[in-house]
Design a protein around this motif. Structure first.
Motif, mmCIF file in Angstrom:
data_model
loop_
_atom_site.group_PDB
_atom_site.id
_atom_site.type_symbol
_atom_site.label_atom_id
_atom_site.label_comp_id
_atom_site.label_asym_id
_atom_site.label_seq_id
_atom_site.Cartn_x
_atom_site.Cartn_y
_atom_site.Cartn_z
ATOM 1 N N THR A 66 112.965 -42.607 -18.318
ATOM 2 C CA THR A 66 113.425 -41.942 -19.473
ATOM 3 C C THR A 66 111.916 -42.455 -20.273
ATOM 4 N N SER A 67 111.949 -41.941 -21.533
ATOM 5 C CA SER A 67 111.283 -42.209 -22.633
ATOM 6 C C SER A 67 111.138 -43.675 -23.144
ATOM 7 N N GLU A 68 112.037 -44.308 -22.871
ATOM 8 C CA GLU A 68 112.056 -45.785 -22.860
ATOM 9 C C GLU A 68 111.329 -46.653 -21.955
ATOM 10 N N ASP A 69 111.205 -46.070 -20.881
ATOM 11 C CA ASP A 69 110.540 -46.777 -19.600
ATOM 12 C C ASP A 69 108.923 -46.607 -19.971
ATOM 13 N N PHE A 70 108.257 -47.508 -19.194
ATOM 14 C CA PHE A 70 106.801 -47.461 -19.404
ATOM 15 C C PHE A 70 106.167 -48.300 -18.221
ATOM 16 N N VAL A 71 104.947 -47.956 -17.866
ATOM 17 C CA VAL A 71 103.879 -48.744 -16.788
ATOM 18 C C VAL A 71 103.154 -49.344 -17.597
ATOM 19 N N ALA A 72 102.906 -50.754 -17.201
ATOM 20 C CA ALA A 72 101.980 -51.534 -18.176
ATOM 21 C C ALA A 72 100.891 -52.008 -17.039
ATOM 22 N N MET A 73 99.840 -52.197 -17.393
ATOM 23 C CA MET A 73 98.488 -52.636 -16.554
ATOM 24 C C MET A 73 98.141 -54.252 -16.831
ATOM 25 N N TYR A 74 98.091 -54.995 -15.969
ATOM 26 C CA TYR A 74 97.926 -56.369 -16.172
ATOM 27 C C TYR A 74 96.624 -56.830 -15.421
ATOM 28 N N SER A 75 95.731 -57.403 -15.829
ATOM 29 C CA SER A 75 94.474 -58.014 -15.182
ATOM 30 C C SER A 75 94.048 -59.325 -16.013
ATOM 31 N N PHE A 88 108.287 -51.120 -16.079
ATOM 32 C CA PHE A 88 109.400 -51.697 -16.898
ATOM 33 C C PHE A 88 110.466 -50.714 -17.304
ATOM 34 N N ILE A 89 111.597 -51.206 -16.947
ATOM 35 C CA ILE A 89 112.814 -50.393 -17.516
ATOM 36 C C ILE A 89 113.529 -50.944 -18.580
ATOM 37 N N THR A 90 113.891 -50.029 -19.687
ATOM 38 C CA THR A 90 114.414 -50.670 -20.759
ATOM 39 C C THR A 90 115.770 -50.575 -20.673
ATOM 40 N N LYS A 91 116.575 -51.638 -20.992
ATOM 41 C CA LYS A 91 118.177 -51.708 -21.224
ATOM 42 C C LYS A 91 118.480 -52.585 -22.339
ATOM 43 N N GLY A 92 119.089 -51.658 -23.444
ATOM 44 C CA GLY A 92 119.383 -52.333 -24.432
ATOM 45 C C GLY A 92 118.201 -52.621 -25.241
ATOM 46 N N ASN A 93 117.892 -53.461 -25.650
ATOM 47 C CA ASN A 93 116.813 -54.091 -26.488
ATOM 48 C C ASN A 93 115.802 -54.810 -25.655
ATOM 49 N N SER A 94 115.941 -54.886 -24.346
ATOM 50 C CA SER A 94 115.056 -55.597 -23.522
ATOM 51 C C SER A 94 114.468 -54.781 -22.758
ATOM 52 N N HIS A 95 113.223 -55.058 -22.186
ATOM 53 C CA HIS A 95 112.451 -54.343 -21.145
ATOM 54 C C HIS A 95 112.270 -55.506 -20.004
ATOM 55 N N VAL A 96 112.546 -54.898 -18.891
ATOM 56 C CA VAL A 96 112.864 -55.719 -17.568
ATOM 57 C C VAL A 96 111.825 -55.179 -16.623
ATOM 58 N N ALA A 97 110.892 -56.065 -16.030
ATOM 59 C CA ALA A 97 110.043 -55.509 -15.010
ATOM 60 C C ALA A 97 110.706 -55.542 -13.750
ATOM 61 N N TYR A 98 110.778 -54.168 -13.211
ATOM 62 C CA TYR A 98 111.617 -53.697 -12.072
ATOM 63 C C TYR A 98 110.675 -53.668 -11.026
ATOM 64 N N ALA A 99 109.535 -53.330 -11.005
ATOM 65 C CA ALA A 99 108.733 -53.029 -9.709
ATOM 66 C C ALA A 99 107.086 -53.225 -10.127
#
Length: 554
Positions: free
Chosen positions: A58-67, A107-118
């Motif tokens: 969904t538009s509430e989900d995102f992929v983040a880059m870590y380095s 990151f999947i968004t649930k409510g006001n929280s972003h949870v790292a899913y995979a």
């Protein structure tokens, strides 16, 4: 009741664990996953594709880059992110080689929280010692040129150069240095979340160069490869040749993904227009002047990496001369901080360390104040962030330099600094630094017949008449013309100062000394020979000319 009282994020994490457990037991439940391809990046700037499966984004989900890849799951610690939509199956990130491994987290968004899913597989750079961030600079000697670049380790860095790409027989060894988190002065620059190693910074000096000559060069090492480029040297002393250059301030960078930091979106278009000019067959600039507020990293080190990736097509081909701004230096406890000034914490705790370490200008105080000749022009750069009052070390340098300019060699004299001496932007009329600069330094630049002053800081373009103490001279050749060139990238700008006669809806009346002003983004294009100097504002939309100044010598 205990379950009901738990936060959403904790409930969601428990459900994820339960789903994972059931999938192992029954083998029938599909879990979301992401993976990165390729796993090895050939060269800086190449794209990595992040694919995902097992869920409907969904538009509430995102992929983040870590380095680096070892960075803990922390929303403040990732470099940047891209939002998803329900139609996406993959996204791409261009990766700048920052000499560290990279991972991506879903990151999947649930409510006001972003949870790292995979979490994705680790992405590595094939060559961490790839020579990058090449940028040239002038020295006190017209027969010399400096080149700086960055790799991971020191190795045996060299530069080879010559008059033909197949005959780069001259060589020079480089000196190497770096800086650490402990060199900074405050957060965020000193925090683990924002600091990243700058790698090893190399500086080599090319000597014995002929005037107005194209040289080909390569920098790096035998062990880790070389980057190649070319440059044209400045003209000979007393030449009648016309020199061309670009001038701007407050450029910054816009990364190709979302970040938590303020970025400068117009910077990409400005650089594109400069490169268009550089690739033209006529009036090709051979010098760049960037007058303060360089990368706007403000303590977030990865922005320096992306800034140099942005400017390298310019800075590896023409000398890139810089001045220090408030976003490179200002910090609590800086030595010069009078009550009438508004110095703050604008450097994000960098306190000038990356700026001083990553550039090399021909000055007695590193990159703070210095001067140089280029063709028919003598340039003098000051620091508006350090003591400029009468009797200070900087004032003595500026005065001594101005009075010793040989106008028979360099008939044009250009003075530069980050904060302006004149600006009609709202609030600037009461600015303590601007007013004290004008009181202290304007008598000097008038006395020694400075032709033109370049400033940044105010994110606009504004050109004055030839002016002394707010009074226009009979012609622009009879007093210094001031030009604010801070419109290259930063998109924060206050309106023009005006009496509020229309409840905030009025069109600000332009002061008599302000001849042209605009908030259009762009840069200055400067051309000069011994008898004429021409400055044009080049807009970043179509490369159109929006303003022109012509000065002539008798």
């Amino acid at each position: 009741r205990v379950w009901k009282d738990q936060p959403v994020a904790m409930k969601f994490t428990f459900v994820l664990f339960l789903v994972q457990f059931l999938s192992i037991v029954f083998g029938q439940i599909t879990l979301p996953k992401i993976w990165a391809d390729p796993a090895v990046i050939e060269k800086s700037g190449d794209f990595v594709t992040i694919s995902f499966d097992g869920f409907v984004p969904t538009s509430e989900d995102f992929v983040a880059m870590y380095s680096p890849a070892s960075t803990a799951v922390n929303e403040k610690a990732y470099v940047g992110w891209k939002n998803l939509t329900n139609s996406l199956k993959s996204i791409q990130f261009p990766l700048v080689n920052n000499r560290a491994d990279v991972i991506f987290r879903l990151f999947i968004t649930k409510g006001n929280s972003h949870v790292a899913y995979a979490t994705s597989n680790v992405v590595k750079f094939k060559n961490r010692d790839e020579p990058l961030q090449g940028h040239l600079s002038l020295t006190d000697e017209p027969s010399e040129m400096k080149i700086m670049w960055v790799t991971d380790t020191a190795g045996m860095p060299m530069v080879y150069y010559g008059l033909h790409p197949n005959q780069m027989t001259n060589r020079a060894a480089a000196n190497s240095s770096t800086y650490t988190k402990s060199d900074m002065c405050a957060s965020p620059a000193t925090s683990d979340e924002s600091f990243r190693s700058p790698g090893t910074i190399h500086t080599a000096l090319m000597t014995g160069l002929l005037p107005s000559t194209t040289y080909y060069y390569k920098y790096g090492s035998d062990a880790n490869g070389y980057a190649t480029s070319q440059f044209k040297t400045g003209p000979a002393r007393m030449t009648s040749e016309t020199v061309h250059m670009v001038v701007y301030g407050d450029l910054g960078v816009d990364t190709p993904f979302l970040t938590h930091q303020e970025e400068q979106v117009p910077s990409v278009k400005t650089v594109k227009q400069i490169l268009r000019l550089m690739n033209s067959s006529t009036e090709t600039p051979t010098l760049a002047l960037h007058i303060g507020d360089i990368s706007y990293a403000r303590g977030w080190a990865y922005l320096w990496e992306y800034f140099f990736a942005l400017i390298e097509p310019i800075s590896s081909r023409i000398p890139y001369m810089v001045g220090i701004g408030n976003h490179e230096y200002d910090h609590q406890g800086q030595p010069f901080d009078p009550k009438w000034a508004n110095y703050g914490n604008d450097s994000g705790g960098e306190c000038g360390v990356p700026y001083q370490s990553r550039f090399s200008m021909p000055g007695p105080q590193g990159n703070l104040w210095y001067s140089f000749n280029y063709g028919p022009i003598h340039f003098l750069m000051m620091s508006t962030e350090h003591d400029f009052l009468i009797g200070s070390e900087q004032y003595k340098f500026l005065e001594n330099d101005l009075k010793n300019v040989d106008r028979s060699v360099t008939p044009w004299l250009i003075f530069m600094g980050h904060r302006p001496m004149y600006s009609s932007a709202e609030g600037m009329s009461t600015d303590g630094i601007m007013n004290n600069m004008r009181t202290t330094l304007e008598p000097l630049i008038v006395k020694y017949k400075v032709d033109l002053c370049f400033w940044g800081h105010v994110h606009a373009w504004e050109r004055t008449c030839g002016v002394d103490n707010f009074v226009c001279a009979q012609t622009d050749e009879m007093a210094p013309v001031h030009v604010v060139v801070g419109n290259a990238g930063n998109d924060y700008q206050v309106p023009w100062e005006s009496p509020d006669d229309h409840s905030g809806n009025g069109h600000a009346v332009q002061p008599d000394w302000s001849i042209f002003r605009t908030a259009n983004y762009g840069f200055g294009k400067l051309a000069a020979n011994r008898s004429q100097l021409e400055l044009k504002l080049i807009g970043d939309q179509r490369g159109d000319v929006h303003d022109t100044l012509v000065l002539r010598k008798k």
